[in-house]
Design a protein around this motif. Structure first.
Motif, PDB file in Angstrom:
ATOM      1  N   ARG A 136       0.840  -1.204   0.000  1.00  0.00           N
ATOM      2  CA  ARG A 136       0.000   0.000   0.000  1.00  0.00           C
ATOM      3  C   ARG A 136       0.874   1.251   0.000  1.00  0.00           C
ATOM      4  N   VAL A 137       1.919   1.224   0.800  1.00  0.00           N
ATOM      5  CA  VAL A 137       2.844   2.366   0.845  1.00  0.00           C
ATOM      6  C   VAL A 137       3.581   2.511  -0.478  1.00  0.00           C
ATOM      7  N   ALA A 138       4.113   1.396  -0.999  1.00  0.00           N
ATOM      8  CA  ALA A 138       4.892   1.444  -2.237  1.00  0.00           C
ATOM      9  C   ALA A 138       4.055   1.937  -3.415  1.00  0.00           C
ATOM     10  N   VAL A 139       2.845   1.409  -3.538  1.00  0.00           N
ATOM     11  CA  VAL A 139       1.986   1.803  -4.661  1.00  0.00           C
ATOM     12  C   VAL A 139       1.551   3.260  -4.521  1.00  0.00           C
ATOM     13  N   THR A 140       1.300   3.696  -3.310  1.00  0.00           N
ATOM     14  CA  THR A 140       0.903   5.089  -3.104  1.00  0.00           C
ATOM     15  C   THR A 140       2.029   6.046  -3.481  1.00  0.00           C
ATOM     16  N   VAL A 141       3.239   5.742  -3.048  1.00  0.00           N
ATOM     17  CA  VAL A 141       4.386   6.594  -3.396  1.00  0.00           C
ATOM     18  C   VAL A 141       4.594   6.614  -4.907  1.00  0.00           C
ATOM     19  N   ALA A 142       4.545   5.444  -5.534  1.00  0.00           N
ATOM     20  CA  ALA A 142       4.709   5.384  -6.987  1.00  0.00           C
ATOM     21  C   ALA A 142       3.577   6.108  -7.703  1.00  0.00           C
ATOM     22  N   SER A 143       2.363   6.036  -7.157  1.00  0.00           N
ATOM     23  CA  SER A 143       1.220   6.719  -7.774  1.00  0.00           C
ATOM     24  C   SER A 143       1.424   8.233  -7.787  1.00  0.00           C
ATOM     25  N   VAL A 144       1.874   8.758  -6.672  1.00  0.00           N
ATOM     26  CA  VAL A 144       2.110  10.206  -6.588  1.00  0.00           C
ATOM     27  C   VAL A 144       3.192  10.621  -7.579  1.00  0.00           C
ATOM     28  N   ALA A 145       4.281   9.869  -7.610  1.00  0.00           N
ATOM     29  CA  ALA A 145       5.394  10.209  -8.504  1.00  0.00           C
ATOM     30  C   ALA A 145       4.989  10.092  -9.966  1.00  0.00           C
ATOM     31  N   THR A 146       4.261   9.041 -10.316  1.00  0.00           N
ATOM     32  CA  THR A 146       3.861   8.845 -11.706  1.00  0.00           C
ATOM     33  C   THR A 146       2.801   9.848 -12.121  1.00  0.00           C
ATOM     34  N   PHE A 147       1.875  10.160 -11.220  1.00  0.00           N
ATOM     35  CA  PHE A 147       0.879  11.191 -11.528  1.00  0.00           C
ATOM     36  C   PHE A 147       1.568  12.506 -11.865  1.00  0.00           C
ATOM     37  N   ALA A 148       2.535  12.904 -11.044  1.00  0.00           N
ATOM     38  CA  ALA A 148       3.246  14.162 -11.296  1.00  0.00           C
ATOM     39  C   ALA A 148       3.995  14.102 -12.621  1.00  0.00           C
ATOM     40  N   ASN A 149       4.633  12.968 -12.910  1.00  0.00           N
ATOM     41  CA  ASN A 149       5.386  12.806 -14.152  1.00  0.00           C
ATOM     42  C   ASN A 149       4.474  12.929 -15.374  1.00  0.00           C
ATOM     43  N   MET A 150       3.352  12.220 -15.353  1.00  0.00           N
ATOM     44  CA  MET A 150       2.430  12.263 -16.488  1.00  0.00           C
ATOM     45  C   MET A 150       1.724  13.616 -16.575  1.00  0.00           C
ATOM     46  N   TYR A 151       1.443  14.201 -15.429  1.00  0.00           N
ATOM     47  CA  TYR A 151       0.759  15.493 -15.394  1.00  0.00           C
ATOM     48  C   TYR A 151       1.590  16.577 -16.089  1.00  0.00           C
ATOM     49  N   VAL A 152       2.879  16.647 -15.757  1.00  0.00           N
ATOM     50  CA  VAL A 152       3.700  17.713 -16.322  1.00  0.00           C
ATOM     51  C   VAL A 152       3.902  17.519 -17.819  1.00  0.00           C
ATOM     52  N   VAL A 153       3.953  16.276 -18.271  1.00  0.00           N
ATOM     53  CA  VAL A 153       4.106  16.030 -19.705  1.00  0.00           C
ATOM     54  C   VAL A 153       2.856  16.451 -20.452  1.00  0.00           C
ATOM     55  N   LEU A 154       1.695  16.068 -19.938  1.00  0.00           N
ATOM     56  CA  LEU A 154       0.433  16.345 -20.632  1.00  0.00           C
ATOM     57  C   LEU A 154       0.032  17.817 -20.588  1.00  0.00           C
ATOM     58  N   LEU A 165      -4.038  22.503 -11.951  1.00  0.00           N
ATOM     59  CA  LEU A 165      -3.555  22.563 -10.576  1.00  0.00           C
ATOM     60  C   LEU A 165      -2.515  23.664 -10.377  1.00  0.00           C
ATOM     61  N   GLY A 166      -2.026  24.203 -11.493  1.00  0.00           N
ATOM     62  CA  GLY A 166      -1.031  25.267 -11.405  1.00  0.00           C
ATOM     63  C   GLY A 166       0.318  24.819 -10.867  1.00  0.00           C
ATOM     64  N   ILE A 167       0.672  23.562 -11.079  1.00  0.00           N
ATOM     65  CA  ILE A 167       1.931  23.039 -10.525  1.00  0.00           C
ATOM     66  C   ILE A 167       2.892  22.552 -11.613  1.00  0.00           C
ATOM     67  N   GLY A 168       2.535  22.773 -12.876  1.00  0.00           N
ATOM     68  CA  GLY A 168       3.354  22.272 -13.973  1.00  0.00           C
ATOM     69  C   GLY A 168       4.793  22.752 -13.921  1.00  0.00           C
ATOM     70  N   GLU A 169       4.982  24.043 -13.766  1.00  0.00           N
ATOM     71  CA  GLU A 169       6.341  24.593 -13.738  1.00  0.00           C
ATOM     72  C   GLU A 169       7.111  24.134 -12.509  1.00  0.00           C
ATOM     73  N   LEU A 170       6.404  23.943 -11.406  1.00  0.00           N
ATOM     74  CA  LEU A 170       7.066  23.450 -10.194  1.00  0.00           C
ATOM     75  C   LEU A 170       7.590  22.033 -10.419  1.00  0.00           C
ATOM     76  N   ILE A 171       6.806  21.198 -11.075  1.00  0.00           N
ATOM     77  CA  ILE A 171       7.236  19.823 -11.327  1.00  0.00           C
ATOM     78  C   ILE A 171       8.430  19.797 -12.280  1.00  0.00           C
TER      79      ILE A 171
END
Length: 288
Positions: free
Chosen positions: A224-242, A260-266
């Protein structure tokens, strides 16, 4: 195993990254055929009586005929004899290799460990936002952002070796204990390895991991911890690309605006490095 071979080949031909299924199905089929875990139940169907060597041949035939059928409309050969060395060729494998060679870079916007590795000019995806070549290419195709080479070993070979080593390690464990839970965990790790270990990876390559990880998340506190951490990281990765790296020509028509206004931060070096480290830590944990 025959059904597994059919579905595996369909998955791999639709998306070559799903070829991670092939070695797992092959190893488990051979393991159960030559060294059965337990005798079948008296009333078990033929399909479940896997402890016979003939099942290796029938499974291979099922996979091969599926590949042959799917490739036929596209004029691709699966295995074709030749009169010169190496005396056999595969149009399917050649097509996959051609596609894989289209992006000879350390990372194609994937925030994995390769995103923070610099090339010989000091650039990396993390510190400069640039794609770095993972092998020496002809002068006419030279990367303006540099090339990553470890002594005389190109980064593409290091990444491929890391992926192969991960696959072999997982297959050894799966073959020793080929029960459902072990196979689920093994496939989840292989899915994430394809994102975390090799070069030339896009941000979306880790996506299959989450379909499998959702099951593990439901039954295991550690996963649960591993998937949650990976989910956050992958969401941010895909979010900034898209939303940020590829802005549309007509911004007002953009359905994936940076809401979300976080693209440049990522995109910042610190964020890219952090996300790459998170992905790598999760991958290392899954292997351990």
């Amino acid at each position: 195993p025959e059904r597994a071979a059919v579905f595996t080949v369909i998955a791999a031909i639709i998306k070559p990254q799903l070829g991670i299924l092939v070695p797992l199905v092959a190893v488990i089929t051979i393991r159960r055929a030559l060294w059965p875990v337990a005798p079948p139940e008296p009333d078990a169907s033929w399909e479940r009586r896997t402890g016979r060597p003939i099942r290796i041949l029938t499974t291979a035939a099922a996979g091969y005929l599926t590949a042959l059928t799917l490739c036929l409309p596209f004029g691709l050969t699966v295995l074709e004899p030749m009169t010169t060395a190496p005396f056999i060729r595969s149009g399917l494998i050649e097509q996959i290799a051609l596609a894989g060679g289209g992006y000879p870079y350390l990372s194609v916007n994937a925030y994995n460990i390769w995103a923070i590795v610099p090339g010989d000019l000091g650039h990396s995806l993390a510190n400069a936002g640039l794609w770095v070549c993972d092998a020496v290419v002809p002068e006419a195709e030279r990367c303006g952002s540099g090339t990553a080479v470890f002594g005389v070993i190109p980064a593409v070979l290091v990444g491929a070796s890391a992926l192969v080593a991960s696959i072999v390690a997982v297959l050894v464990v799966a073959a020793r204990r080929p029960d459902r839970l072990t196979l689920l965990v093994a496939l989840a790790i292989l899915a994430f390895a394809f994102f975390a270990a090799p070069t030339r990876v896009h941000e979306r390559y880790g996506y299959p991991f989450f379909a499998l990880g959702a099951i593990l998340l439901a039954v295991s506190p550690r996963w649960r911890v591993a998937v949650t951490v990976a989910s956050v990281a992958t969401f941010a990765n895909m979010y900034v690309v898209l939303t940020t790296l590829y802005p549309p020509r007509v911004p007002e028509l953009n359905p994936t605006r940076d809401w979300l206004g976080i693209g440049e931060l990522i995109r910042s070096p610190l964020s890219v490095t952090t996300l790459a480290v998170l992905h790598t830590v999760v991958f290392a944990w899954t292997l351990l």
